[in-house]
Scaffold this motif. Structure first.
Motif, PDB file in Angstrom:
ATOM      1  N   GLN A   1       0.765  24.399 -26.568  1.00 51.85           N
ATOM      2  CA  GLN A   1      -0.332  24.526 -27.526  1.00 51.85           C
ATOM      3  C   GLN A   1       0.110  24.226 -28.958  1.00 51.85           C
ATOM      4  O   GLN A   1      -0.721  24.031 -29.836  1.00 51.85           O
ATOM      5  CB  GLN A   1      -0.929  25.939 -27.464  1.00 51.85           C
ATOM      6  N   ARG A   2       1.427  24.200 -29.196  1.00 50.32           N
ATOM      7  CA  ARG A   2       1.914  24.087 -30.566  1.00 50.32           C
ATOM      8  C   ARG A   2       2.795  22.864 -30.796  1.00 50.32           C
ATOM      9  O   ARG A   2       3.628  22.855 -31.700  1.00 50.32           O
ATOM     10  CB  ARG A   2       2.671  25.358 -30.937  1.00 50.32           C
ATOM     11  N   ILE A   3       2.602  21.825 -29.972  1.00 50.50           N
ATOM     12  CA  ILE A   3       3.423  20.623 -30.149  1.00 50.50           C
ATOM     13  C   ILE A   3       2.570  19.357 -30.139  1.00 50.50           C
ATOM     14  O   ILE A   3       1.435  19.360 -29.671  1.00 50.50           O
ATOM     15  CB  ILE A   3       4.503  20.499 -29.051  1.00 50.50           C
ATOM     16  N   ALA A   4       3.164  18.309 -30.651  1.00 50.81           N
ATOM     17  CA  ALA A   4       2.625  16.949 -30.517  1.00 50.81           C
ATOM     18  C   ALA A   4       3.794  16.092 -30.053  1.00 50.81           C
ATOM     19  O   ALA A   4       4.946  16.339 -30.415  1.00 50.81           O
ATOM     20  CB  ALA A   4       2.088  16.440 -31.846  1.00 50.81           C
ATOM     21  N   VAL A   5       3.507  15.096 -29.215  1.00 49.91           N
ATOM     22  CA  VAL A   5       4.557  14.241 -28.664  1.00 49.91           C
ATOM     23  C   VAL A   5       4.221  12.783 -28.933  1.00 49.91           C
ATOM     24  O   VAL A   5       3.075  12.351 -28.777  1.00 49.91           O
ATOM     25  CB  VAL A   5       4.710  14.467 -27.136  1.00 49.91           C
ATOM     26  N   GLU A   6       5.253  12.049 -29.317  1.00 50.04           N
ATOM     27  CA  GLU A   6       5.139  10.611 -29.547  1.00 50.04           C
ATOM     28  C   GLU A   6       6.202   9.934 -28.690  1.00 50.04           C
ATOM     29  O   GLU A   6       7.353  10.371 -28.650  1.00 50.04           O
ATOM     30  CB  GLU A   6       5.406  10.350 -31.028  1.00 50.04           C
TER      31      GLU A   6
ATOM     32  N   GLU B   1       6.654   5.452 -30.546  1.00 50.68           N
ATOM     33  CA  GLU B   1       5.754   5.367 -31.701  1.00 50.68           C
ATOM     34  C   GLU B   1       4.273   5.451 -31.349  1.00 50.68           C
ATOM     35  O   GLU B   1       3.420   5.068 -32.140  1.00 50.68           O
ATOM     36  CB  GLU B   1       6.058   4.120 -32.532  1.00 50.68           C
ATOM     37  N   GLN B   2       3.949   5.954 -30.151  1.00 56.59           N
ATOM     38  CA  GLN B   2       2.556   6.148 -29.738  1.00 56.59           C
ATOM     39  C   GLN B   2       2.345   7.620 -29.410  1.00 56.59           C
ATOM     40  O   GLN B   2       3.082   8.187 -28.596  1.00 56.59           O
ATOM     41  CB  GLN B   2       2.227   5.310 -28.494  1.00 56.59           C
TER      42      GLN B   2
ATOM     43  N   ASP C   1      13.281   5.085 -23.520  1.00 59.10           N
ATOM     44  CA  ASP C   1      12.157   5.641 -24.283  1.00 59.10           C
ATOM     45  C   ASP C   1      12.695   6.416 -25.472  1.00 59.10           C
ATOM     46  O   ASP C   1      13.760   7.035 -25.402  1.00 59.10           O
ATOM     47  CB  ASP C   1      11.307   6.596 -23.425  1.00 59.10           C
ATOM     48  N   LYS C   2      11.943   6.372 -26.564  1.00 57.06           N
ATOM     49  CA  LYS C   2      12.256   7.161 -27.746  1.00 57.06           C
ATOM     50  C   LYS C   2      11.133   8.179 -27.923  1.00 57.06           C
ATOM     51  O   LYS C   2       9.983   7.796 -28.156  1.00 57.06           O
ATOM     52  CB  LYS C   2      12.402   6.263 -28.965  1.00 57.06           C
ATOM     53  N   VAL C   3      11.469   9.445 -27.762  1.00 60.02           N
ATOM     54  CA  VAL C   3      10.489  10.521 -27.755  1.00 60.02           C
ATOM     55  C   VAL C   3      10.722  11.424 -28.966  1.00 60.02           C
ATOM     56  O   VAL C   3      11.859  11.786 -29.277  1.00 60.02           O
ATOM     57  CB  VAL C   3      10.622  11.363 -26.456  1.00 60.02           C
ATOM     58  N   GLU C   4       9.637  11.785 -29.621  1.00 58.80           N
ATOM     59  CA  GLU C   4       9.704  12.770 -30.702  1.00 58.80           C
ATOM     60  C   GLU C   4       8.759  13.889 -30.341  1.00 58.80           C
ATOM     61  O   GLU C   4       7.579  13.664 -30.018  1.00 58.80           O
ATOM     62  CB  GLU C   4       9.269  12.153 -32.039  1.00 58.80           C
ATOM     63  N   VAL C   5       9.268  15.120 -30.337  1.00 52.90           N
ATOM     64  CA  VAL C   5       8.458  16.297 -30.085  1.00 52.90           C
ATOM     65  C   VAL C   5       8.424  17.094 -31.390  1.00 52.90           C
ATOM     66  O   VAL C   5       9.456  17.475 -31.929  1.00 52.90           O
ATOM     67  CB  VAL C   5       9.062  17.179 -28.962  1.00 52.90           C
ATOM     68  N   VAL C   6       7.220  17.304 -31.891  1.00 56.92           N
ATOM     69  CA  VAL C   6       7.046  18.019 -33.153  1.00 56.92           C
ATOM     70  C   VAL C   6       6.342  19.340 -32.862  1.00 56.92           C
ATOM     71  O   VAL C   6       5.307  19.366 -32.224  1.00 56.92           O
ATOM     72  CB  VAL C   6       6.192  17.180 -34.138  1.00 56.92           C
TER      73      VAL C   6
END
Length: 64
Positions: free
Chosen positions: A28-33, A36-37, A53-58
């Motif tokens: 509920q408290r993250i966004a994933v890219e 770059e999508q 893959d290049k993953v960013e978890v914010v």
């Protein structure tokens, strides 16, 4: 290897939801890219991580 938040991790073949749950992320408290999508939460279980893959978890943090 998948690069997640700047770190190479052996997560290829794993679906995104499984990876996030195993690593204690609060869905509920993250966004994933990925590559770059932004990835919709609705497709986390259907999104398979692939080598390179290049993953960013914010994580979102409240405060004031």
């Amino acid at each position: 290897m998948v690069r997640i938040n700047g770190e190479d991790i052996a997560a290829d073949g794993m679906n995104l939801k499984e990876y996030l749950e195993q690593n204690g992320y609060n869905m509920q408290r993250i966004a994933v890219e990925i590559n770059e999508q932004i990835v919709s939460k609705a497709v986390y279980a259907d999104t398979v991580l692939e080598a390179e893959d290049k993953v960013e978890v914010v994580s979102f943090v409240g405060g004031g």
